[in-house]
Scaffold this active site. Structure first.
Site, PDB file in Angstrom:
ATOM      1  N   ARG A 109      -0.175 -62.310 -26.862  1.00 17.20           N
ATOM      2  CA  ARG A 109      -0.622 -61.045 -27.467  1.00 17.20           C
ATOM      3  C   ARG A 109       0.518 -60.019 -27.517  1.00 17.20           C
ATOM      4  NH1 ARG A 109      -3.053 -57.239 -24.702  1.00 17.20           N
ATOM      5  NH2 ARG A 109      -4.000 -58.684 -23.232  1.00 17.20           N
ATOM      6  N   TYR A 121     -10.776 -48.506 -50.776  1.00 15.64           N
ATOM      7  CA  TYR A 121     -11.489 -49.605 -50.123  1.00 15.64           C
ATOM      8  C   TYR A 121     -12.521 -49.009 -49.166  1.00 15.64           C
ATOM      9  CZ  TYR A 121     -12.390 -53.980 -47.808  1.00 15.64           C
ATOM     10  OH  TYR A 121     -13.004 -55.088 -47.301  1.00 15.64           O
ATOM     11  N   ASP A 165      -2.219 -47.865 -48.806  1.00 14.55           N
ATOM     12  CA  ASP A 165      -2.806 -49.205 -48.885  1.00 14.55           C
ATOM     13  C   ASP A 165      -2.353 -49.791 -50.215  1.00 14.55           C
ATOM     14  OD1 ASP A 165      -4.391 -51.455 -49.325  1.00 14.55           O
ATOM     15  OD2 ASP A 165      -6.178 -50.569 -48.392  1.00 14.55           O
ATOM     16  N   LYS A 196      -5.498 -60.968 -49.278  1.00 17.23           N
ATOM     17  CA  LYS A 196      -5.565 -60.970 -50.732  1.00 17.23           C
ATOM     18  C   LYS A 196      -4.329 -61.662 -51.315  1.00 17.23           C
ATOM     19  CE  LYS A 196      -9.231 -58.697 -49.645  1.00 17.23           C
ATOM     20  NZ  LYS A 196      -9.339 -57.261 -49.599  1.00 17.23           N
TER      21      LYS A 196
HETATM   22  C1  LIG Z   1      -9.718 -56.350 -48.629  1.00 13.44           C
HETATM   23  C2  LIG Z   1      -9.094 -55.010 -48.561  1.00 13.44           C
HETATM   24  C3  LIG Z   1      -8.939 -54.349 -47.335  1.00 13.44           C
HETATM   25  C4  LIG Z   1      -9.454 -54.914 -46.039  1.00 13.44           C
HETATM   26  O1  LIG Z   1      -8.792 -56.075 -45.659  1.00 13.44           O
HETATM   27  P1  LIG Z   1      -9.459 -57.246 -44.785  1.00 13.44           P
HETATM   28  O2  LIG Z   1      -8.361 -58.242 -44.707  1.00 13.44           O
HETATM   29  O3  LIG Z   1     -10.689 -57.711 -45.486  1.00 13.44           O
HETATM   30  O4  LIG Z   1      -9.803 -56.658 -43.443  1.00 13.44           O
HETATM   31  C5  LIG Z   1      -8.302 -53.120 -47.349  1.00 13.44           C
HETATM   32  N1  LIG Z   1      -7.862 -52.554 -48.501  1.00 13.44           N
HETATM   33  C6  LIG Z   1      -8.005 -53.155 -49.690  1.00 13.44           C
HETATM   34  C7  LIG Z   1      -7.519 -52.480 -50.925  1.00 13.44           C
HETATM   35  C8  LIG Z   1      -8.629 -54.408 -49.768  1.00 13.44           C
HETATM   36  O5  LIG Z   1      -8.779 -54.991 -50.976  1.00 13.44           O
END
Ligand SMILES: *Cc1c(COP(=O)(O)O)cnc(C)c1O
Length: 377
Positions: free
Chosen positions: A43, A97, A171, A196
């Site tokens: 960790r 998101y 993000d 993604k």
């Molecule tokens: C999917 C997503 C998240 C969250 O990510 P996870 O891997 O599902 O926890 C955050 N921001 C955006 C723009 C996303 O598409």
């Protein structure tokens, strides 16, 4: 001569270039290590030479900062929020998101943070929101936003935030470093859901935080260690494998998205289309100025509204009606079926299409047959 990003994606973060080295890092499942070095427990932020180190090195070289990988995108953004002192002011987008908005609003309701929600595509309104807070510690941005595809004027917002002593976090999940590198435009922190595009095959959950400043890197790494949201070793291996082909996948998916957006906008059964690459899109100019390309997510509404949109999801055969995005396969869903997106004012008929890397003619045939059958039912 510096290597091109496409070459960096393939070559960075490999094991040592010496006789007998494996070409790929091994999947190292040990949680504990024979003592005598600084490698103690898995960790911790270990000076190891496994896939985690390879992944963080390679993605860091592409983003222009230090990467800390997390067990999910939400774990990554939560770690950023956790670094803020109690009572900090945070400005966040009205469209983003939804889980990030929920976490921040919840922190606001519990008195941990002071939050202001604003249309961050509107630079003036965003600056006003920072000033209303008195002291703003963090400007949280998402560009392009999910699912409204709003693009922020990142350089202008970063300059205004820094004048006010605020950090800027972006993000950048929809963009990846092949479309935009927010650190180059003044951001202090970049967050991705690596679930993604970076993973790219809808088979792992991971997130990252990128930062260039040593104190920010250290704070985020400490949150990972203490919060415990380390990514799993198999996931890290797969994410690094995904990263190797990211530039190829992004290029193919973007080309497909541009093609489908144009064809959809000419189809009589389609009421509207949004794609940043369409010249008449409201955010086309801003995206063209800041980004290398327009990404591979588009949205559209079929004639007949929300019911027609739901029906279209049942009529597609090749395209998968499923949530998420960024994989090699094309996914489609009506976002306003989620209360969170409805609360953000997402149109009831909005279909989000995450365009994959299939042959565009097959994708178009599928959409066209579904739209034709929609008309006849
Ligand atoms: C999917 C997503 C998240 C969250 O990510 P996870 O891997 O599902 O926890 C955050 N921001 C955006 C723009 C996303 O598409």
């Amino acid at each position: 001569m510096p290597l091109s990003p496409r070459t960096i994606a393939v070559s960075a973060g490999r094991p040592a270039h010496e006789a007998g080295s494996p070409v790929n890092h091994p999947i190292d499942v040990s949680t504990t290590f024979l003592q005598g070095t600084d490698v103690v427990y898995s960790r911790q932020d270990l000076s190891r030479t496994d896939a985690l180190a390879g992944f963080e090195t390679a993605l860091g070289a592409l983003e222009g900062g230090e990467v800390t990988a997390f067990a999910s995108g939400m774990a990554a953004s939560s770690a950023v929020f956790e670094t803020l002192p109690v009572g900090s002011g945070v400005v966040l987008p009205a469209n983003c998101y939804y889980s990030n908005q929920t976490v921040l609003n919840d922190a606001g309701e519990r008195g941990r943070l002071l939050v202001r929600v604003v249309d961050t595509a509107d630079t003036e309104a965003t600056v006003d929101a920072m000033d209303e807070l008195g002291e703003c510690a963090l400007l949280w941005l998402e560009s392009p936003s999910n699912p409204m595809l709003q693009v922020c004027d990142l350089p202008a917002l970063a300059a205004a935030a820094h004048e006010r002593g605020a950090l800027v976090a972006v993000d950048s999940t929809f963009n990846t470093p092949f479309v935009l590198r927010p650190l180059e435009h003044g951001a202090d922190l970049v967050v991705h859901s690596a679930t993604k595009y970076i993973g790219g095959h809808s088979d792992l959950l991971m997130g990252v935080v990128v930062a260039a400043r040593d104190d920010l890197v250290a704070a985020v790494r400490q949150r990972r260690y203490l919060g415990g949201a380390m990514p799993g070793t198999l996931e890290t291996f797969l994410a690094l494998r995904g990263l190797r082909t990211l530039p190829l996948r992004i290029a193919a998916a973007q080309a497909n998205a541009g093609d489908l957006a144009r064809r959809l906008s000419e189809h009589p059964q389609v009421a509207w289309v949004r794609y940043l690459g369409l010249p008449d899109d409201p955010f086309h100019e801003r995206a063209a100025r800041l980004q290398d390309g327009f990404g591979a997510v588009l949205t559209f509404g079929p004639v007949g509204g929300a019911d027609a949109a739901d029906r279209l999801c049942e009529l597609v055969r090749l395209i998968t009606p499923a949530t998420s995005l960024g994989g090699v396969e094309t996914l489609m869903e009506r976002r306003a079926k989620y209360a969170g997106d409805r609360a953000q004012g997402v149109p009831a008929d909005l279909l989000r299409l995450s365009v994959g890397v299939e042959d565009v003619e097959d994708l178009w045939d599928d959409l066209a047959q579904a739209l034709d059958r929609l008309r006849s039912t």
